[in-house]
Design a protein around this motif. Structure first.
Motif, mmCIF file in Angstrom:
data_model
loop_
_atom_site.group_PDB
_atom_site.id
_atom_site.type_symbol
_atom_site.label_atom_id
_atom_site.label_comp_id
_atom_site.label_asym_id
_atom_site.label_seq_id
_atom_site.Cartn_x
_atom_site.Cartn_y
_atom_site.Cartn_z
ATOM 1 N N GLY A 1 0.800 -1.216 0.000
ATOM 2 C CA GLY A 1 0.000 0.000 0.000
ATOM 3 C C GLY A 1 0.831 1.263 0.000
ATOM 4 O O GLY A 1 0.513 2.235 0.696
ATOM 5 N N THR A 2 1.909 1.289 -0.798
ATOM 6 C CA THR A 2 2.773 2.478 -0.874
ATOM 7 C C THR A 2 2.957 2.932 -2.316
ATOM 8 O O THR A 2 4.005 3.467 -2.680
ATOM 9 C CB THR A 2 4.145 2.191 -0.241
ATOM 10 O OG1 THR A 2 4.755 1.057 -0.896
ATOM 11 C CG2 THR A 2 4.009 1.899 1.245
ATOM 12 N N THR A 3 1.959 2.721 -3.151
ATOM 13 C CA THR A 3 2.020 3.197 -4.532
ATOM 14 C C THR A 3 1.741 4.705 -4.567
ATOM 15 O O THR A 3 1.354 5.293 -3.549
ATOM 16 C CB THR A 3 0.972 2.480 -5.401
ATOM 17 O OG1 THR A 3 -0.334 2.992 -5.085
ATOM 18 C CG2 THR A 3 0.990 0.972 -5.179
ATOM 19 N N PRO A 4 1.871 5.352 -5.701
ATOM 20 C CA PRO A 4 1.502 6.780 -5.802
ATOM 21 C C PRO A 4 -0.003 7.022 -5.828
ATOM 22 O O PRO A 4 -0.429 8.165 -5.975
ATOM 23 C CB PRO A 4 2.138 7.199 -7.150
ATOM 24 C CG PRO A 4 3.154 6.169 -7.460
ATOM 25 C CD PRO A 4 2.622 4.906 -6.895
ATOM 26 N N TYR A 5 -0.819 5.971 -5.644
ATOM 27 C CA TYR A 5 -2.261 6.089 -5.801
ATOM 28 C C TYR A 5 -2.962 5.805 -4.476
ATOM 29 O O TYR A 5 -3.112 4.641 -4.072
ATOM 30 C CB TYR A 5 -2.746 5.127 -6.888
ATOM 31 C CG TYR A 5 -1.929 5.233 -8.148
ATOM 32 C CD1 TYR A 5 -2.114 6.296 -9.031
ATOM 33 C CD2 TYR A 5 -0.934 4.291 -8.435
ATOM 34 C CE1 TYR A 5 -1.345 6.404 -10.188
ATOM 35 C CE2 TYR A 5 -0.160 4.395 -9.581
ATOM 36 C CZ TYR A 5 -0.363 5.451 -10.453
ATOM 37 O OH TYR A 5 0.403 5.565 -11.582
ATOM 38 N N LEU B 1 -8.054 6.065 -12.229
ATOM 39 C CA LEU B 1 -8.034 6.022 -10.763
ATOM 40 C C LEU B 1 -8.461 7.347 -10.143
ATOM 41 O O LEU B 1 -9.118 7.362 -9.099
ATOM 42 C CB LEU B 1 -6.637 5.619 -10.273
ATOM 43 C CG LEU B 1 -6.182 4.213 -10.695
ATOM 44 C CD1 LEU B 1 -4.762 3.949 -10.224
ATOM 45 C CD2 LEU B 1 -7.123 3.149 -10.140
ATOM 46 N N GLY B 2 -8.101 8.463 -10.778
ATOM 47 C CA GLY B 2 -8.532 9.756 -10.262
ATOM 48 C C GLY B 2 -10.037 9.917 -10.338
ATOM 49 O O GLY B 2 -10.681 10.362 -9.377
ATOM 50 N N LYS B 3 -10.601 9.568 -11.459
ATOM 51 C CA LYS B 3 -12.048 9.668 -11.637
ATOM 52 C C LYS B 3 -12.778 8.724 -10.688
ATOM 53 O O LYS B 3 -13.807 9.087 -10.103
ATOM 54 C CB LYS B 3 -12.409 9.345 -13.085
ATOM 55 C CG LYS B 3 -13.881 9.469 -13.396
ATOM 56 C CD LYS B 3 -14.149 9.180 -14.868
ATOM 57 C CE LYS B 3 -15.644 9.270 -15.169
ATOM 58 N NZ LYS B 3 -15.934 8.972 -16.611
ATOM 59 N N GLN B 4 -12.249 7.518 -10.534
ATOM 60 C CA GLN B 4 -12.872 6.550 -9.637
ATOM 61 C C GLN B 4 -12.817 7.024 -8.190
ATOM 62 O O GLN B 4 -13.760 6.820 -7.413
ATOM 63 C CB GLN B 4 -12.181 5.186 -9.774
ATOM 64 C CG GLN B 4 -12.376 4.522 -11.116
ATOM 65 C CD GLN B 4 -13.766 3.930 -11.278
ATOM 66 O OE1 GLN B 4 -14.255 3.206 -10.418
ATOM 67 N NE2 GLN B 4 -14.423 4.245 -12.389
ATOM 68 N N THR B 5 -11.720 7.664 -7.815
ATOM 69 C CA THR B 5 -11.607 8.199 -6.458
ATOM 70 C C THR B 5 -12.661 9.272 -6.213
ATOM 71 O O THR B 5 -13.327 9.296 -5.176
ATOM 72 C CB THR B 5 -10.201 8.776 -6.223
ATOM 73 O OG1 THR B 5 -9.220 7.756 -6.425
ATOM 74 C CG2 THR B 5 -10.069 9.327 -4.806
ATOM 75 N N GLN B 6 -12.824 10.165 -7.183
ATOM 76 C CA GLN B 6 -13.823 11.213 -7.044
ATOM 77 C C GLN B 6 -15.237 10.647 -6.962
ATOM 78 O O GLN B 6 -16.091 11.162 -6.233
ATOM 79 C CB GLN B 6 -13.727 12.182 -8.234
ATOM 80 C CG GLN B 6 -12.550 13.128 -8.163
ATOM 81 C CD GLN B 6 -12.634 14.039 -6.942
ATOM 82 O OE1 GLN B 6 -13.672 14.618 -6.623
ATOM 83 N NE2 GLN B 6 -11.513 14.160 -6.229
ATOM 84 N N GLN B 7 -15.474 9.563 -7.684
ATOM 85 C CA GLN B 7 -16.819 8.993 -7.726
ATOM 86 C C GLN B 7 -17.150 8.199 -6.462
ATOM 87 O O GLN B 7 -18.267 8.289 -5.942
ATOM 88 C CB GLN B 7 -16.965 8.096 -8.956
ATOM 89 C CG GLN B 7 -18.372 7.529 -9.135
ATOM 90 C CD GLN B 7 -18.525 6.811 -10.470
ATOM 91 O OE1 GLN B 7 -17.616 6.804 -11.301
ATOM 92 N NE2 GLN B 7 -19.702 6.224 -10.685
ATOM 93 N N TYR B 8 -16.184 7.435 -5.955
ATOM 94 C CA TYR B 8 -16.484 6.508 -4.872
ATOM 95 C C TYR B 8 -15.915 6.921 -3.508
ATOM 96 O O TYR B 8 -16.283 6.343 -2.497
ATOM 97 C CB TYR B 8 -15.991 5.097 -5.244
ATOM 98 C CG TYR B 8 -16.744 4.551 -6.427
ATOM 99 C CD1 TYR B 8 -18.084 4.179 -6.310
ATOM 100 C CD2 TYR B 8 -16.144 4.443 -7.674
ATOM 101 C CE1 TYR B 8 -18.792 3.695 -7.396
ATOM 102 C CE2 TYR B 8 -16.840 3.965 -8.778
ATOM 103 C CZ TYR B 8 -18.173 3.586 -8.623
ATOM 104 O OH TYR B 8 -18.879 3.125 -9.710
ATOM 105 N N ASP B 9 -15.036 7.909 -3.488
ATOM 106 C CA ASP B 9 -14.527 8.418 -2.213
ATOM 107 C C ASP B 9 -14.316 9.929 -2.319
ATOM 108 O O ASP B 9 -13.202 10.428 -2.111
ATOM 109 C CB ASP B 9 -13.221 7.693 -1.848
ATOM 110 C CG ASP B 9 -12.793 7.950 -0.403
ATOM 111 O OD1 ASP B 9 -13.682 8.161 0.448
ATOM 112 O OD2 ASP B 9 -11.575 7.938 -0.144
#
Length: 464
Positions: free
Chosen positions: A358-362, A439-447
């Motif tokens: 869990g240390t990726t840039p994402y 991943l950016g769009k998914q983050t905005q949508q789900y978190d």
């Protein structure tokens, strides 16, 4: 195909036979055709009820994905399994027998040899197993049959809606499969409930010379493992075993959650927003027919809508991947999967470690991986995001990701896990090729407020 014996001779119940049940992904007493069959043929004989851990370790590395196998399953998955076995053992004791547990140890023989010795020492006449899509488990069954050709085998269906693939061949896509099944077999709206196998009220006893062999008896080792590689927090509500699975089943369908499932199922970390049946289904603590009947009852008595249908839809996905694994066997683990080409990847140990730790840039990926390492569970949406990152952003061999999931997921299912990874890697069933998520769009949508990322420390940099 109806449940049947591998050998047509059915007169063994008249003899003083010794029957062995080899539990695998059928860890329950209710609606268990394998256990019922064993109880019927051992009426005048003796009965050995065995769970053999790490049985597939005997396989040659050429038959197993040796380059990326692991030493032991993750702690959360191990704990859930132990809880499931403890519950099964209690149910068997209530019926006059008990669970025998074979496991590898530093000084003990390998599990296959332990099992083979037990078969010979007890002069086993019949073996009862449940049908499985697990290629490696079936290879072991083949080895046992070769080593003990005199034994009668009885193979039952306990994990699926159908005893055999209900179509002439497996369609190339899930959509084709679903449409054909819903046209030819409308199980969700059938006039009568799905038939459930009777639960044996009593079982034949152990052989006399095994009744004091407590080194074989199952004992939960959770207390012995306290303080050893346990997660720092146990936030998961999953508890293993048939009784806990049935309790969850009834609690879920006694709530309003099924009526909103389709709109909530992609939540990253809400207990009631998806069914959570997968863990108990995976090791067979719950039967799929029991769940289907409860869903049918909910639709009859409460409401039938898009959300309740979508629970059935997901059950069909599970069924599809089971027959996908049965159909493609070893190809389930091949780098190029069932496709004609291999994906372009690299093997970068540092990137692999970042993903695992869990240390990726994402941050969204890190949060999901931290959740997995702590609880042994991750939402379906989370699995798609971390797999997409693994394959596309990190460019890694998808099989390493699938194996890590196998090691840690408490709801690991061979067909669903490896089939979904192939699907996302573009070497499986999806005719559109590989699937990549933004991943950016998914983050905005789900978190959108970052609550999930904060809870699971997705922004925290840890030392590897």
């Amino acid at each position: 195909m109806s449940n049947q014996s591998a050998n047509n001779s059915e007169n063994n119940s008249e003899n003083n036979n010794v029957t062995l049940v080899l539990f695998h992904n059928d860890l329950r007493v209710a609606d268990n055709a394998t256990l019922l069959k064993a109880s019927e043929i051992s009426t005048k004989g003796k009965l050995l009820l065995v769970y053999a851990s790490s049985l597939t370790d005997i396989l040659d590395s050429k038959d197993h994905y040796d380059a990326y196998r692991y030493d032991a399953i993750g702690q959360a998955r191990q704990q859930f399994l132990h809880e499931s076995l403890a519950d099964l053992n209690a149910s068997l004791i209530q019926r006059g027998n008990r669970l025998l547990y074979l496991q590898k140890g530093e000084e003990a023989l390998d599990v296959f040899t332990q099992l083979s010795d037990l078969i010979e020492q007890q002069q086993v006449t019949d073996i009862c197993i449940s049908q499985t899509a697990d290629y490696n488990q079936n290879k072991v069954y083949d080895l046992i049959q070769v080593k003990h050709p005199e034994i009668h085998w009885h193979i039952q269906t306990t994990a699926t809606l159908f005893d055999e693939l209900p179509l002439e061949s497996l369609p190339k896509s899930f959509t084709q499969f679903r449409k054909q099944i819903e046209t030819d077999y409308d199980l969700l709206h059938a006039e009568k409930d799905i038939a459930i196998y009777l639960t044996p009220e009593s079982l034949a006893p152990l052989p006399e010379n095994m009744q004091s062999r407590d080194e074989y008896f199952f004992e939960s080792q959770l207390s012995n493992e306290a303080g050893h590689d346990k997660p720092s927090q146990q936030l998961s509500s999953f508890r293993g075993g048939e009784l806990n699975g049935l309790k969850h089943l009834h609690t879920y369908f006694d709530s309003d959650a099924p009526s909103t499932y389709k709109t909530t199922r992609n939540a990253l970390d809400e207990w009631t927003h998806s069914t959570k049946f997968s863990a108990w289904l995976a090791n067979g603590s719950l039967s799929v027919n029991t769940i289907l009947n409860r869903l049918r009852s909910y639709e009859r008595d409460i409401i039938a809508n898009d959300s309740t249908y979508w629970i059935w839809f997901e059950m069909l996905w599970r069924e599809y991947f089971y027959w996908y694994a049965v159909t493609h066997q070893r190809k389930l683990f091949w780098f190029k999967g069932i496709s004609q080409h291999a994906p372009s990847i690299q093997l970068d140990e540092n990137l692999l470690a970042q993903w695992k730790n869990g240390t990726t840039p994402y941050p969204i990926v890190n949060a999901c991986m931290n959740q997995l390492s702590t609880t042994g569970y991750m939402s379906n949406r989370g699995r798609q995001l971390v797999a997409s990152c693994f394959i596309h952003e990190l460019g890694l061999d998808w099989r390493y990701g699938a194996t890590y999931f196998e090691q840690h997921l408490i709801d690991y299912d061979v067909g669903s896990n490896w089939g979904n990874w192939q699907y996302l890697a573009g070497v499986g069933t999806d005719p559109r090729g590989c699937r990549q998520f933004n991943l950016g769009k998914q983050t905005q949508q789900y978190d959108p407020n970052g609550e999930f990322i904060r809870q699971w420390q997705g922004n925290t940099q840890k030392s590897n």
